[in-house]
Scaffold this active site. Structure first.
Site, PDB file in Angstrom:
ATOM      1  N   GLU A 124       0.194   3.603   1.764  1.00 21.53           N
ATOM      2  CA  GLU A 124       0.288   3.987   3.175  1.00 21.53           C
ATOM      3  C   GLU A 124       1.683   3.695   3.730  1.00 21.53           C
ATOM      4  O   GLU A 124       2.098   4.310   4.715  1.00 21.53           O
ATOM      5  CB  GLU A 124      -0.759   3.240   4.004  1.00 21.53           C
ATOM      6  CG  GLU A 124      -2.153   3.799   3.892  1.00 21.53           C
ATOM      7  CD  GLU A 124      -2.287   5.185   4.527  1.00 21.53           C
ATOM      8  OE1 GLU A 124      -2.008   5.322   5.713  1.00 21.53           O
ATOM      9  OE2 GLU A 124      -2.672   6.121   3.818  1.00 21.53           O
ATOM     10  N   TYR A 179      -1.633  -0.065  10.675  1.00 19.78           N
ATOM     11  CA  TYR A 179      -1.890  -0.715   9.376  1.00 19.78           C
ATOM     12  C   TYR A 179      -0.657  -0.606   8.481  1.00 19.78           C
ATOM     13  O   TYR A 179      -0.182  -1.599   7.914  1.00 19.78           O
ATOM     14  CB  TYR A 179      -3.099  -0.054   8.696  1.00 19.78           C
ATOM     15  CG  TYR A 179      -3.259  -0.424   7.233  1.00 19.78           C
ATOM     16  CD1 TYR A 179      -3.809  -1.644   6.854  1.00 19.78           C
ATOM     17  CD2 TYR A 179      -2.851   0.458   6.221  1.00 19.78           C
ATOM     18  CE1 TYR A 179      -3.946  -1.994   5.517  1.00 19.78           C
ATOM     19  CE2 TYR A 179      -2.990   0.119   4.883  1.00 19.78           C
ATOM     20  CZ  TYR A 179      -3.530  -1.101   4.529  1.00 19.78           C
ATOM     21  OH  TYR A 179      -3.665  -1.440   3.197  1.00 19.78           O
ATOM     22  N   SER A 229       0.820  -1.217   0.000  1.00 18.59           N
ATOM     23  CA  SER A 229       0.000   0.000   0.000  1.00 18.59           C
ATOM     24  C   SER A 229       0.850   1.262   0.000  1.00 18.59           C
ATOM     25  O   SER A 229       1.917   1.312   0.623  1.00 18.59           O
ATOM     26  CB  SER A 229      -0.879  -0.021   1.252  1.00 18.59           C
ATOM     27  OG  SER A 229      -1.412   1.250   1.503  1.00 18.59           O
TER      28      SER A 229
END
Ligand code: NAP
Ligand code: F7E
Length: 345
Positions: A137, A158, A135
């Site tokens: 992220e 996460y 990701s």
């Protein structure tokens, strides 16, 4: 012989689009589904066939990324050529509330699956290609634009878990010579997006406000900027990664970023509404550490895989708003019908 694939997270947004793509290419698709007290297969019901149907090409297995025994059993039964590890606790804000579970499913879950594959390949001599759903992220606070050479700076449990999964994948590729590829996908959305992610939360609200079923939308940080693409385009990139001659790491993005405010403005405008009349800020949606600005540089995916996004921002917004106006109109009709039934009773 048709190729076969195993998808973790088959019931999620990406799992459903990837299943459709693989079926269109003639694959036999195995999917891992979590046991739930209510049905969680709505996104794939349209491609699922009864186990007694001799023509079925989607086979579902109960399993969970937190249960390595079950994963091992499913892998042996499915014996796939390709494994797509899409299963995850994928909500960033929720990961602050459930950090340990997020690490278990997203980081350790990936390690469990990699270890099952390592043993499976060793004792069967089969070749298995593995896709890890990384990701943007993972880049977190790193300066945009971000590409495969940008150092990770994760800003949530996460994101930390996805970084761990990324490095497990790299390590298993290098240590055991396995075909393991990390996709580093920037935000991708669709009418099938979970309703607590900001784009879908906004388009659902637009539909419901238009239908007279809702009058306010509470959001958090409107200044965050994201590189939003269409999930249907992005699963094609996943598949291309596993067809390439070499494994590697690939960023997938559109190369354009918009703020949450701009998304809200565009979504309300697509329904002929002024967002400022409906949106209010609720600080409970703020995150302890925010990711301010993600903007991907997908040059490598474009040059090496021949992949490029087909759907731009305004097409994505329109697609999601139209779908959610339709959905809310259906809800309104059910509501009106119920009101009529009760008033006659
Ligand atoms: P999603 O809609 O939230 O789907 C997640 C899937 O994982 C669902 O099928 C879910 O099952 C399953 N799952 C959750 N916990 C599990 C567990 N412990 N064991 C097995 N399965 C589990 O996510 P998505 O948007 O399709 O994203 C797919 C993957 O890409 C995820 O790994 C996500 O972190 C990653 N990713 C997403 C984006 C994006 O913008 N969408 C960007 C980059 C990376 P249930 O249906 O039962 O909940
Ligand atoms: O938030 C802001 C929020 O939850 C986007 C996952 O698929 O993409 C996703 O993670 C932004 C953030 O997605 C609300 O603070 C404002 O800055 O839609 P989101 P995300 O956190 O970017 C990445 C690439 C993944 O890998 C993840 O799995 O929007 N925001 N107001 C809000 N966000 C939410 N959810 N709800 C709000 O009310």
């Amino acid at each position: 012989m048709a190729k076969s694939a195993l998808i973790t997270g088959i019931t999620g947004q990406d799992g459903s689009y990837l299943t459709e793509l693989l079926l269109s290419k003639g694959y036999l698709v195995h999917g891992i589904v979590r046991r739930s007290s209510s049905f969680n297969t709505a996104r794939i019901d349209h491609v699922y066939k009864d186990p007694h149907d001799p023509n079925r090409r989607v086979i579902l297995h109960y399993g969970d990324l937190t249960d390595s025994t079950g994963l091992r059993r499913v892998l042996e039964a499915a014996a796939p050529e390709e494994v797509y590890n899409l299963g995850a606790q994928s909500h960033v804000k929720v990961s602050f509330e459930n950090p340990e579970y997020t690490a278990d499913a997203d980081a350790l879950g990936t390690l469990r699956l990699l270890d099952c594959i390592r043993d499976h390949v060793q004792h069967t001599g089969r070749k298995v290609r593995f896709y890890q759903a990384g990701s943007s992220e993972m880049f977190g606070a790193a300066k945009p634009p971000q590409n495969e050479t940008t150092a990770f700076y994760p800003r949530s449990p996460y994101a930390v878990s996805k970084v761990a999964a990324h490095w497990y994948a790299v390590n298993y590729r290098e240590a055991y010579g396995l075909f393991i590829t990390n996709g580093i996908l920037f935000n991708h959305e669709s009418p099938r997006r979970g309703e607590t992610f900001v784009t879908r939360k906004i388009t659902r609200a637009v539909g419901r406000i238009k239908a007279g079923l809702q009058d306010k939308l509470f959001l958090g940080n409107l200044d965050a900027r994201r590189d939003w693409g269409f999930a249907g385009d992005y699963v094609d990139a996943m598949w291309r990664m596993l067809q390439h001659s070499e494994p590697g790491d690939f960023v997938v993005a559109t190369g354009k970023a918009y703020s949450v405010r701009e998304f809200a403005e565009a979504a309300f405008a697509a329904a002929g509404l002024d967002w400022q009349k409906y949106v209010q800020i609720d600080p409970s949606y703020f995150r302890p550490t925010e990711v301010d600005f993600l903007l991907g540089d997908a040059t490598k995916a474009e040059t090496v895989l021949g992949w490029s996004p087909k759907t731009d921002f305004s097409q994505l917004v329109k697609m999601m708003v139209e779908a959610d106006i339709g959905l809310a109109e259906g809800e309104r009709l059910v509501w009106a019908n119920n009101c009529q039934t009760y008033s006659m009773a």
